[in-house]
Write an enzyme that holds these catalytic residues in place. Sequence first.
Site, PDB file in Angstrom:
ATOM      1  N   CYS A  34     -12.564 -25.236 -23.800  1.00  0.00           N
ATOM      2  CA  CYS A  34     -12.741 -25.718 -25.167  1.00  0.00           C
ATOM      3  C   CYS A  34     -12.787 -27.244 -25.217  1.00  0.00           C
ATOM      4  O   CYS A  34     -13.683 -27.717 -25.863  1.00  0.00           O
ATOM      5  CB  CYS A  34     -11.782 -25.035 -26.024  1.00  0.00           C
ATOM      6  SG  CYS A  34      -9.914 -25.464 -25.575  1.00  0.00           S
ATOM      7  N   HIS A 313      -5.797 -25.858 -28.366  1.00  0.00           N
ATOM      8  CA  HIS A 313      -7.011 -25.563 -28.270  1.00  0.00           C
ATOM      9  C   HIS A 313      -7.997 -26.519 -29.117  1.00  0.00           C
ATOM     10  O   HIS A 313      -7.432 -27.723 -29.704  1.00  0.00           O
ATOM     11  CB  HIS A 313      -7.319 -24.306 -29.292  1.00  0.00           C
ATOM     12  CG  HIS A 313      -8.736 -23.781 -29.286  1.00  0.00           C
ATOM     13  ND1 HIS A 313      -9.424 -23.511 -28.117  1.00  0.00           N
ATOM     14  CD2 HIS A 313      -9.199 -23.243 -30.385  1.00  0.00           C
ATOM     15  CE1 HIS A 313     -10.706 -22.896 -28.467  1.00  0.00           C
ATOM     16  NE2 HIS A 313     -10.445 -22.697 -30.185  1.00  0.00           N
TER      17      HIS A 313
END
Length: 369
Positions: A34, A313
């Site tokens: 990510c 994330h």
Amino acid sequence: MVMGAAGSKLEKALGDQFPEGERYFGLENFGNTCYCNSVLQALYFCLPFREQLLEYYANYKTGGEAEDNLLTCLADLFTQISSQKKKTGVIAPKRFVQRVKKQNEIFRSYMHQDAHEFLNFLLNELVDILEKESNAAKTSPDTSSSSENIANGPSHPQANGVQKEPVSTWVHKCFQGILTNETRCLRCETVTARDETFFDLSLDIEQNSSITSCLKNFSSTETLNAEDKFFCDKCCSLQEAQKRMKIKKPPNILVIHLKRFKYIEHLSRHKKLSYRVVFPLELKLSNTIDNADCEYSLFAVVVHVGSGPNHGHYVSLVKSHNHWLFFDDENVEMIDESIIQTFFGSTQEYSSNTDHGYILFYERLGGRS
């Protein structure tokens, strides 16, 4: 891979508000990639960068087969996205991610990586490749003007003493600015100035602050005294001095990195600062030397989600044709501009909202320098 219902929902939301040729594709995650996907989306919607990259690839393709590198893999990925028949969908950036891992062992593990570190690595790697190509084109006997232009673009004068090599690539033209470090001797008043280039500005942050105040602190005057005295060449001795950092030449694309991860000595580890730092949609640079009215417009934000530096994330918010979109790996959706302020940070030290702006991308208004 098709997004199905989510894809058609986005397609409906896009409607006729976007140009026919624009594409909005999610990127597949290959086990904690990510950090890479969020930066790629921000760069894809950095139009001057994307245009140059696609043009480079078109020229590269006509130049016959050459060795694969990070630049050709990125250019290939951007070309794939821009030439899709559908407006929305998902693309797997497999070749690019494999190349990143091959090139740099830091990104080989499945551990959480830093998006800012990745952006730095990527831009510097692209510059290295373009400089090598430009130098090779200059020394080859059959140098044609077109081969030099692939790497160089139009010739660009360099500031004195800023760069050893005379090559200015299109990556420099997009992202490079010049800082000047001024030191004034308090005895003889002589000012010593040293220039250095930058691709992004890393700013210290404080609770309940703004980008404008962070920039003011960045260029505030610091006094050098006691054991930090400055050796003045004119006085030929150590003297008290005042030092400050200013932006001498603002870049066309201003990338601001908020230092949200701070090393806490007594804990012997890094801690994430969830401080609320307001980043405006329009930013004026008031601390530059020559151009106090230099204005920028926000077009992308890489957001860190999570309470610590070693897990979490990354997602990105991107502005395209006056609309904001939210990219979370494979998922893409339209969002309202007002949602941006939910990513400023928290007024409390511990908050359930851990989605904080981490890297900001601003484009200079009023044409490129």
